[in-house]
Design an enzyme around this catalytic site. Structure first.
Site, short mmCIF file in Angstrom:
data_model
loop_
_atom_site.label_atom_id
_atom_site.label_comp_id
_atom_site.label_asym_id
_atom_site.label_seq_id
_atom_site.Cartn_x
_atom_site.Cartn_y
_atom_site.Cartn_z
N GLU A 34 5.04 16.09 -5.27
CA GLU A 34 4.14 15.09 -5.53
C GLU A 34 2.88 15.36 -4.46
O GLU A 34 2.98 15.86 -3.48
CB GLU A 34 4.73 13.74 -4.95
CG GLU A 34 6.02 13.38 -5.83
CD GLU A 34 6.37 11.77 -5.55
OE1 GLU A 34 6.20 11.04 -6.44
OE2 GLU A 34 6.58 11.32 -4.30
N TYR B 209 -1.96 5.54 -10.99
CA TYR B 209 -1.35 6.34 -9.91
C TYR B 209 -2.37 7.40 -9.22
O TYR B 209 -3.54 7.17 -9.22
CB TYR B 209 -0.25 6.95 -10.54
CG TYR B 209 0.95 6.28 -10.63
CD1 TYR B 209 1.18 5.05 -10.49
CD2 TYR B 209 2.20 7.05 -11.13
CE1 TYR B 209 2.13 4.30 -10.82
CE2 TYR B 209 3.53 6.45 -11.09
CZ TYR B 209 3.62 5.08 -10.86
OH TYR B 209 4.48 4.53 -11.11
N SER B 210 -1.79 7.95 -8.10
CA SER B 210 -2.50 8.84 -7.36
C SER B 210 -3.52 9.85 -7.80
O SER B 210 -3.15 10.27 -9.16
CB SER B 210 -1.70 9.40 -6.15
OG SER B 210 -0.96 8.44 -5.30
N LEU C 290 0.86 -1.13 0.12
CA LEU C 290 -0.05 -0.01 -0.10
C LEU C 290 0.98 1.32 -0.18
O LEU C 290 2.03 1.28 0.73
CB LEU C 290 -0.92 -0.21 1.00
CG LEU C 290 -1.44 1.46 1.62
CD1 LEU C 290 -2.92 0.78 2.58
CD2 LEU C 290 -1.05 2.05 2.65
N ASN C 291 0.47 2.43 -0.74
CA ASN C 291 1.13 3.60 -0.43
C ASN C 291 0.01 4.70 -0.53
O ASN C 291 -1.05 4.50 0.19
CB ASN C 291 2.51 3.81 -1.38
CG ASN C 291 2.09 3.65 -2.75
OD1 ASN C 291 1.82 2.85 -3.43
ND2 ASN C 291 2.33 4.98 -3.60
N ASP C 292 0.07 5.70 -1.10
CA ASP C 292 -0.65 6.94 -0.95
C ASP C 292 -2.18 6.62 -0.90
O ASP C 292 -2.74 5.83 -1.59
CB ASP C 292 -0.62 7.77 -2.22
CG ASP C 292 0.73 8.06 -2.55
OD1 ASP C 292 1.79 7.77 -2.21
OD2 ASP C 292 0.88 8.71 -3.72
N ARG D 104 1.73 14.82 -12.41
CA ARG D 104 0.79 13.80 -11.65
C ARG D 104 0.02 13.97 -10.44
O ARG D 104 0.27 15.14 -9.71
CB ARG D 104 1.47 12.68 -11.48
CG ARG D 104 2.94 12.62 -10.26
CD ARG D 104 3.22 11.14 -10.09
NE ARG D 104 4.45 11.12 -9.20
CZ ARG D 104 6.05 11.40 -9.67
NH1 ARG D 104 6.09 11.40 -11.27
NH2 ARG D 104 6.66 11.28 -8.98
N ASP D 105 -0.90 13.28 -9.99
CA ASP D 105 -1.37 13.37 -8.67
C ASP D 105 -2.64 14.50 -8.71
O ASP D 105 -2.45 15.34 -7.83
CB ASP D 105 -0.43 13.58 -7.61
CG ASP D 105 0.31 12.24 -7.48
OD1 ASP D 105 0.29 11.39 -8.18
OD2 ASP D 105 1.37 12.84 -6.96
N GLN E 286 -3.23 3.45 -3.05
CA GLN E 286 -2.39 2.99 -3.88
C GLN E 286 -2.13 1.50 -3.74
O GLN E 286 -1.72 1.19 -2.63
CB GLN E 286 -0.87 3.64 -4.09
CG GLN E 286 -1.04 4.88 -4.97
CD GLN E 286 -1.34 4.77 -6.20
OE1 GLN E 286 -0.49 4.52 -7.01
NE2 GLN E 286 -2.63 4.97 -6.79
C1 FRU Z 1 3.86 9.32 -4.04
C2 FRU Z 1 3.76 8.72 -5.39
C3 FRU Z 1 2.78 9.49 -6.39
C4 FRU Z 1 2.40 8.40 -7.51
C5 FRU Z 1 2.10 7.21 -6.77
C6 FRU Z 1 2.67 5.99 -7.45
O1 FRU Z 1 4.16 8.52 -3.28
O2 FRU Z 1 4.83 8.54 -6.07
O3 FRU Z 1 3.64 10.86 -6.77
O4 FRU Z 1 1.15 9.06 -8.08
O5 FRU Z 1 3.25 7.32 -5.41
O6 FRU Z 1 2.32 4.91 -6.46
#
Ligand code: FRU
Length: 478
Positions: A223, A101-102, A40-42, A169-170, A58
């Site tokens: 980001e 992605y995010s 898991l991330n964001d 992005r994001d 994520q």
């Molecule tokens: C931040 C990031 C975002 C990107 C996502 C990809 O942690 O690098 O900029 O969209 O994670 O998983």
């Protein structure tokens, strides 16, 4: 959407996700959101939709060290009891084939508008910074909050300003003054981080109307931007990469914080002083949303990309890594952003125990606990589970690992007067809130050996609660 790749990814995900949530693994979290399996991330797409809170994230279910990212999904009526929903977005389109992605969620006209970055890495001898990568802005719409009914590409690299690398992005989207606004993080060809502001009348066609940056370079990439007004102050929060450590500032490889923004983000603006949002080891890419009661609520990723410290749960037999913070209510008070766990979290408290500490005090503290401390003096320390030392002396609050840090060593933050401290402890995480949420330190923490409890050296009032586990229910899609 609904092509052979979608069907295969969905089937494969179902094959690796556990049917029931297991609590056998001693590091699994009791009341923090974590991936059912894998990575898991964001946090993404945070919103309240038809009364229910939705948290996307994520999610790379096939590899605890990260892989192709999807949007995993949890929802809850009360931010305590969560339901695990089927993955909302798979990487099944040409524009997001190497990762969804995010991004964020706009709730409008009783639908969810999910804006995200589609990541594409073209095969070849590319640096993937200035060439070889597609960062596409896309929109998926959901009518029921459980599955998308449409998915479309809105913008690709050629639609962004010409001075940028491929890294854009994001998207964070919101509605204001009858129009829609989007901010995205970007990296210029000169390696300078900046923020793009877009405007739209119809949520689909977007015009770039402004670029926000600093007079002096502040990192090479911004980001996960978030731009919002809270208590009358505009806040530009983001996670910059490329800020070097400077004494007690910017101790992590990547930074996370905000500028107060004065003026109008659409035109003339000035930025105040950058303030870090967290001083621990594991906090990145936070996002916020406005709930139906008008609360600004923020959730962060309790992780740090490319850090030199690790998490033992990524080992093959456990097979998962990372978690989210508890949702926090955000306020701007006396020139500073404060974050405190939403009041709903207190419903998990049990077995209140209050004691007056003096000298050395040993307190029983459960592996899941909520701990409040009001010190009587400006010098004290506490040792949690024989593993993590939290100390306040000479105007500096510190977190030092005695063991179980997996490469985490020490983090420090100057705090002029420490009035109160709250610790949310959950097996392998500690979230620290000092001075009513004006200073936060979050870290993963893996106590070893049998020593459990809290040892306090110093005088003050200690209140402890055992925290109850949340029960994650699994809801299957159609
Ligand atoms: C931040 C990031 C975002 C990107 C996502 C990809 O942690 O690098 O900029 O969209 O994670 O998983």
């Amino acid at each position: 959407m609904n092509n052979a790749l979608f069907r295969d990814l969905k089937r494969l995900t179902a094959m690796v996700e556990p049917a029931e949530w297991m609590h056998s693994d001693g590091w699994r979290l009791g009341y923090h959101l974590m991936p059912p399996i894998g990575w898991l991330n964001d946090p993404n797409g945070l919103c309240q939709f038809r009364g229910e809170y939705h948290v996307f994230y994520q999610y790379a279910p096939f590899d605890p060290h990260g892989g192709v990212k999807f949007w995993g999904h949890y929802k809850s009526a009360d931010m305590i009891r969560w339901t695990q929903c089927p993955v909302m977005l798979y990487s099944d389109n040409t524009w997001d084939i190497h990762g969804v992605y995010s991004g964020s969620c706009l709730v409008d006209e009783d639908k969810m508008y999910l804006y995200y970055t589609g990541n594409v890495k073209h095969p070849g001898d590319y640096d993937y910074i200035t060439t070889g990568r597609g960062h596409n802005t896309a929109l998926a719409v959901s009518e029921d909050g459980m599955q998308p009914v449409s998915d479309q590409l809105l913008m690709e690299n050629k639609d962004y300003p010409a001075n940028l690398t491929c890294h854009v992005r994001d998207p964070k989207v919101w509605k204001q003054d009858g129009k829609y606004y989007m901010v995205q993080g970007a990296r210029t060809k000169e390696d300078i981080g900046e923020l793009l502001v877009f405007e739209s009348e119809d949520k689909v066609n977007w015009n770039h109307i402004n670029t926000i940056t600093t007079p002096e370079k502040f990192g090479y990439m911004w980001e996960c931007p978030d731009l919002y007004e809270v208590d009358g102050q505009w806040i530009l929060a983001f996670s910059p990469q490329g800020i070097e450590r400077d004494g007690m500032r910017f101790q992590n490889i990547y930074t996370c914080g905000y500028f107060p923004l004065y003026g109008d983000f659409r035109g003339e603006y000035t930025l105040g002083e950058f303030v870090e949002s967290d001083f621990g080891f594991d906090y990145y890419a936070p996002q916020s949303f406005l709930d139906e009661n008008g609360r600004r609520i923020c959730i962060g990723w309790m992780g740090m990309p490319d850090a030199d410290y690790t998490n033992p749960t990524a080992d093959a037999e456990l097979g998962w890594q990372h978690c989210l913070t508890v949702p926090c209510e955000v306020h701007y008070e006396n020139g500073i952003l404060t974050m405190n766990p939403v009041r709903e979290i207190a419903a998990l408290r049990a077995d209140e125990c209050e004691m007056q500490c003096s000298g050395v005090t040993a307190a029983a503290v459960n592996e899941m606990a909520d701990v409040l401390f009001e010190p009587c003096t400006q010098e004290w320390e506490m040792i949690l589970h024989d593993c993590l030392k939290i100390r306040y002396a000479d105007g500096i609050l510190s977190m030092t690992f005695l063991n179980g840090g997996y490469g985490r060593t020490e983090r420090v933050v100057p705090v002029e007067q420490l009035r109160n401290l709250r610790l949310l402890i959950d097996r392998s995480t500690v979230e620290l809130f000092a001075n009513d949420g004006a200073v936060c330190m979050r870290t993963r923490c893996y106590p070893e050996g049998s020593g459990r409890g809290l040892e306090i050296h110093g005088d003050g009032l200690l209140t402890t609660y055992r925290m109850q586990s949340i029960q994650i229910i699994k809801e299957d899609g159609k």
